[in-house]
Scaffold this active site. Structure first.
Site, PDB file in Angstrom:
ATOM      1  N   HIS A 155      -7.021  -5.526   2.324  1.00 36.39           N
ATOM      2  CA  HIS A 155      -5.880  -4.954   3.033  1.00 36.39           C
ATOM      3  C   HIS A 155      -5.329  -6.037   3.962  1.00 36.39           C
ATOM      4  O   HIS A 155      -6.077  -6.574   4.791  1.00 36.39           O
ATOM      5  CB  HIS A 155      -6.309  -3.781   3.912  1.00 36.39           C
ATOM      6  N   SER A 164     -11.948   3.893  -1.258  1.00 38.78           N
ATOM      7  CA  SER A 164     -11.568   5.024  -2.113  1.00 38.78           C
ATOM      8  C   SER A 164     -11.150   4.585  -3.507  1.00 38.78           C
ATOM      9  O   SER A 164     -11.184   5.387  -4.434  1.00 38.78           O
ATOM     10  CB  SER A 164     -10.431   5.814  -1.458  1.00 38.78           C
ATOM     11  N   ASP A 183       0.847  -1.192   0.000  1.00 38.49           N
ATOM     12  CA  ASP A 183       0.000   0.000   0.000  1.00 38.49           C
ATOM     13  C   ASP A 183       0.888   1.250   0.000  1.00 38.49           C
ATOM     14  O   ASP A 183       1.880   1.333   0.721  1.00 38.49           O
ATOM     15  CB  ASP A 183      -0.904  -0.005   1.239  1.00 38.49           C
ATOM     16  N   HIS A 195     -10.269  -4.923  -3.127  1.00 40.15           N
ATOM     17  CA  HIS A 195      -8.944  -5.214  -2.582  1.00 40.15           C
ATOM     18  C   HIS A 195      -9.057  -5.628  -1.129  1.00 40.15           C
ATOM     19  O   HIS A 195      -9.898  -5.124  -0.386  1.00 40.15           O
ATOM     20  CB  HIS A 195      -7.991  -4.021  -2.720  1.00 40.15           C
ATOM     21  N   ASN A 211     -12.938  -2.687   2.680  1.00 42.24           N
ATOM     22  CA  ASN A 211     -13.849  -1.553   2.740  1.00 42.24           C
ATOM     23  C   ASN A 211     -14.801  -1.670   1.544  1.00 42.24           C
ATOM     24  O   ASN A 211     -14.343  -1.742   0.397  1.00 42.24           O
ATOM     25  CB  ASN A 211     -13.070  -0.240   2.697  1.00 42.24           C
TER      26      ASN A 211
HETATM   27  P1  DGP Z   1      -9.558   1.806   0.339  1.00 39.94           P
HETATM   28  O1  DGP Z   1      -9.674   3.064   1.126  1.00 39.94           O
HETATM   29  O2  DGP Z   1     -10.059   0.578   1.114  1.00 39.94           O
HETATM   30  O3  DGP Z   1     -10.195   1.921  -1.023  1.00 39.94           O
HETATM   31  O4  DGP Z   1      -8.002   1.557   0.148  1.00 39.94           O
HETATM   32  C1  DGP Z   1      -7.293   2.008  -0.942  1.00 39.94           C
HETATM   33  C2  DGP Z   1      -5.836   1.909  -0.590  1.00 39.94           C
HETATM   34  O5  DGP Z   1      -5.091   1.978  -1.791  1.00 39.94           O
HETATM   35  C3  DGP Z   1      -5.320   3.018   0.317  1.00 39.94           C
HETATM   36  O6  DGP Z   1      -4.830   2.439   1.520  1.00 39.94           O
HETATM   37  C4  DGP Z   1      -4.193   3.666  -0.453  1.00 39.94           C
HETATM   38  C5  DGP Z   1      -3.901   2.684  -1.559  1.00 39.94           C
HETATM   39  N1  DGP Z   1      -3.537   3.266  -2.818  1.00 39.94           N
HETATM   40  C6  DGP Z   1      -4.234   4.197  -3.514  1.00 39.94           C
HETATM   41  N2  DGP Z   1      -3.611   4.480  -4.670  1.00 39.94           N
HETATM   42  C7  DGP Z   1      -2.505   3.680  -4.697  1.00 39.94           C
HETATM   43  C8  DGP Z   1      -1.462   3.514  -5.663  1.00 39.94           C
HETATM   44  O7  DGP Z   1      -1.398   4.128  -6.711  1.00 39.94           O
HETATM   45  N3  DGP Z   1      -0.483   2.602  -5.333  1.00 39.94           N
HETATM   46  C9  DGP Z   1      -0.503   1.887  -4.172  1.00 39.94           C
HETATM   47  N4  DGP Z   1       0.490   1.025  -3.962  1.00 39.94           N
HETATM   48  N5  DGP Z   1      -1.481   2.029  -3.261  1.00 39.94           N
HETATM   49  C10 DGP Z   1      -2.465   2.913  -3.526  1.00 39.94           C
END
Ligand code: DGP
Length: 113
Positions: free
Chosen positions: A101, A94, A30, A99, A86
């Site tokens: 976590h 978001s 992440d 996905h 989520n």
């Molecule tokens: P959520 O809020 O559950 O949709 O989590 C989305 C997660 O994705 C958040 O913890 C940050 C991560 N994230 C967003 N954009 C990117 C990206 O471009 N690369 C990576 N590695 N993580 C990302």
């Protein structure tokens, strides 16, 4: 479904620190980790939210859980990690590409906010 940053990561059009990949899924670190270990496990099929999954996704959904186990073990937290999904903006989602976590490497509090 509109393209997300995760679709670009799957297609290798956007960078990511990939820790696992196979025909069905990918796992990468992440970008905004909330713990020493924070890995996202995503299906290659672009399912926007968990609630958009159907019976035909049963295999891939089970596979994501087993890969989560594997990446947690590889990261050294195989017997002490949390999985979070989520589902929907009001639940904190978001990126609208399903996905998991995988969070660990520190003491985790309960309940989550
Ligand atoms: P959520 O809020 O559950 O949709 O989590 C989305 C997660 O994705 C958040 O913890 C940050 C991560 N994230 C967003 N954009 C990117 C990206 O471009 N690369 C990576 N590695 N993580 C990302």
């Amino acid at each position: 479904m509109t393209d997300t940053i995760f679709s670009k990561i799957i297609r290798k059009e956007a960078p990511a620190n990939i820790v696992y990949e196979d025909d069905l899924c990918m796992a990468f670190k992440d970008m905004f980790p909330c713990a020493p270990v924070h890995i996202l496990v995503i299906p290659k099929k672009p399912i926007p939210r968990l609630c958009d999954a159907s019976a035909e996704d049963k295999t891939v959904l089970g596979h994501l859980m087993l890969v989560a186990n594997q990446v947690a073990a590889d990261a050294g937290v195989g017997d002490k990690f949390r999985l979070v999904v989520n589902n929907g903006a009001d639940a904190g989602q978001s990126v609208f590409h399903l996905h998991l976590h995988v969070i660990g490497g520190r003491r985790l509090q309960w309940p989550p906010g």
